[in-house]
Design an enzyme around this catalytic site. Sequence first.
Site, PDB file in Angstrom:
ATOM      1  N   GLU A  47       6.923 -11.990   5.524  1.00 28.25           N
ATOM      2  CA  GLU A  47       7.563 -13.153   5.027  1.00 28.25           C
ATOM      3  C   GLU A  47       7.443 -14.412   6.323  1.00 28.25           C
ATOM      4  O   GLU A  47       7.657 -14.470   7.221  1.00 28.25           O
ATOM      5  CB  GLU A  47       8.327 -13.046   4.723  1.00 28.25           C
ATOM      6  CG  GLU A  47       9.150 -14.147   3.698  1.00 28.25           C
ATOM      7  CD  GLU A  47      11.034 -14.755   3.466  1.00 28.25           C
ATOM      8  OE1 GLU A  47      11.064 -14.668   3.988  1.00 28.25           O
ATOM      9  OE2 GLU A  47      10.954 -15.131   1.982  1.00 28.25           O
ATOM     10  N   ASN A 110       6.508 -19.589  -1.390  1.00 24.18           N
ATOM     11  CA  ASN A 110       6.513 -19.123  -0.731  1.00 24.18           C
ATOM     12  C   ASN A 110       5.515 -17.588  -0.792  1.00 24.18           C
ATOM     13  O   ASN A 110       5.894 -16.894  -2.100  1.00 24.18           O
ATOM     14  CB  ASN A 110       8.271 -18.120  -0.551  1.00 24.18           C
ATOM     15  CG  ASN A 110       8.266 -16.945   0.908  1.00 24.18           C
ATOM     16  OD1 ASN A 110       7.264 -16.932   1.372  1.00 24.18           O
ATOM     17  ND2 ASN A 110       9.840 -17.561   1.279  1.00 24.18           N
ATOM     18  N   ASN A 197      12.783 -12.108   6.164  1.00 22.40           N
ATOM     19  CA  ASN A 197      13.444 -12.027   6.984  1.00 22.40           C
ATOM     20  C   ASN A 197      14.955 -12.098   6.601  1.00 22.40           C
ATOM     21  O   ASN A 197      15.429 -12.818   6.451  1.00 22.40           O
ATOM     22  CB  ASN A 197      13.367 -13.913   7.040  1.00 22.40           C
ATOM     23  CG  ASN A 197      11.582 -14.204   7.896  1.00 22.40           C
ATOM     24  OD1 ASN A 197      11.532 -14.492   9.138  1.00 22.40           O
ATOM     25  ND2 ASN A 197      10.530 -14.545   6.724  1.00 22.40           N
TER      26      ASN A 197
HETATM   27  N1  CDT Z   1      14.456 -14.933   3.648  1.00 28.51           N
HETATM   28  C1  CDT Z   1      15.073 -14.121   1.889  1.00 28.51           C
HETATM   29  O1  CDT Z   1      14.939 -13.837   0.858  1.00 28.51           O
HETATM   30  N2  CDT Z   1      15.811 -13.329   3.503  1.00 28.51           N
HETATM   31  C2  CDT Z   1      16.733 -12.801   2.266  1.00 28.51           C
HETATM   32  C3  CDT Z   1      18.553 -13.201   1.869  1.00 28.51           C
HETATM   33  C4  CDT Z   1      18.995 -13.647   1.634  1.00 28.51           C
HETATM   34  S1  CDT Z   1      21.038 -13.138   2.083  1.00 28.51           S
HETATM   35  C5  CDT Z   1      21.502 -11.327   1.215  1.00 28.51           C
HETATM   36  C6  CDT Z   1      17.286 -11.724   1.880  1.00 28.51           C
HETATM   37  O2  CDT Z   1      17.124 -10.667   0.350  1.00 28.51           O
HETATM   38  O3  CDT Z   1      16.862 -10.993   3.046  1.00 28.51           O
END
Ligand code: CDT
Length: 312
Positions: A47, A110, A197
């Site tokens: 991503e 995104n 990420n």
């Molecule tokens: N980039 C992204 O979507 N990150 C989210 C962080 C969430 S924290 C639980 C993910 O789902 O990994």
Amino acid sequence: MSRIVTVGAAQLGPIARDEPRASVVSRMLALMQQAKGHGCDIVAYPELALTTFFPRWHFTEQGQIDAFFEKEMPSAETEPLFAEAKRLDIGFMLGYAELAQEDGRTRRFNTSILVDKTGRIALKYRKVHLPGHADHQPWRPFQHLEKAYFEVGNLGFPVARAFGGIMGMCICNDRRWPETYRVMGLQGVEMILLGYNTPLHNPPAPEHDALSNFHNQLSMQAGAYQNGTWVVGVAKAGNEEGVLHIGQTQIIAPSGETVAMCTTLGDELCVARCDLDLTKSYKSTTFNFAVHRQPQAYGLIVERKGAIPPPE
Ligand code: CDT
């Protein structure tokens, strides 16, 4: 019968805030060349692969935010990816921040694209499940401002025929939601490519931190098995600007078994020969949706307004 698609999951280590796109693209090209050396048909990147994970900062100037976005695809900076992929006869999946002019206004998503071996964009996806918050929350050690910087994707969860199969994509937080996989599963998806990420620390729920890797596995393996599809999850990993991110880039079979996984938190490729025909025994037996799904018997509780009484 077998329909083999060899996939390289190209994990990226941290990208510094001041690392130029040209430098990131050259790291990506090195992984693409490695992938070709392993006979890959596709190389999949994380991503927001071209820059640092910028939603961790609160920016007040739109210009500062837009500096992380791509106004065109390909652009002068990303064209080398397209050119090298075409030369090597390999496809790729790329995640990036997209700035689009649509419906007479500027829109920000995104996004990820799947590029086929001829250099054509075969599929485009815009992230639906944006995590985090829209307002600056100074109590957090780092922000997660995706809800401020992006709109919810407006393309649904499309699939496309490419690479001899039915391909789909989702992005990061989408992988935690069963709807993501099921909407594509209902369209017969055979391989889902996704980048992420994921900070190791979740400020609103630090009690989950020790389970970050487990939840990553759990979500993607369940999505693969319950829909009889390959899932390829690709991390941006490591300590990026002081925030630790999980790795575990991996390729998961329709059985739910992980068949390849990265072992570092840096730039690393893991490869698997994925037989798309392995999806068949799941799609035609346990998860034969036409035979066993009972949609007429669901819908009820979740869709009937007021079915769940408010708290006392
Ligand atoms: N980039 C992204 O979507 N990150 C989210 C962080 C969430 S924290 C639980 C993910 O789902 O990994």
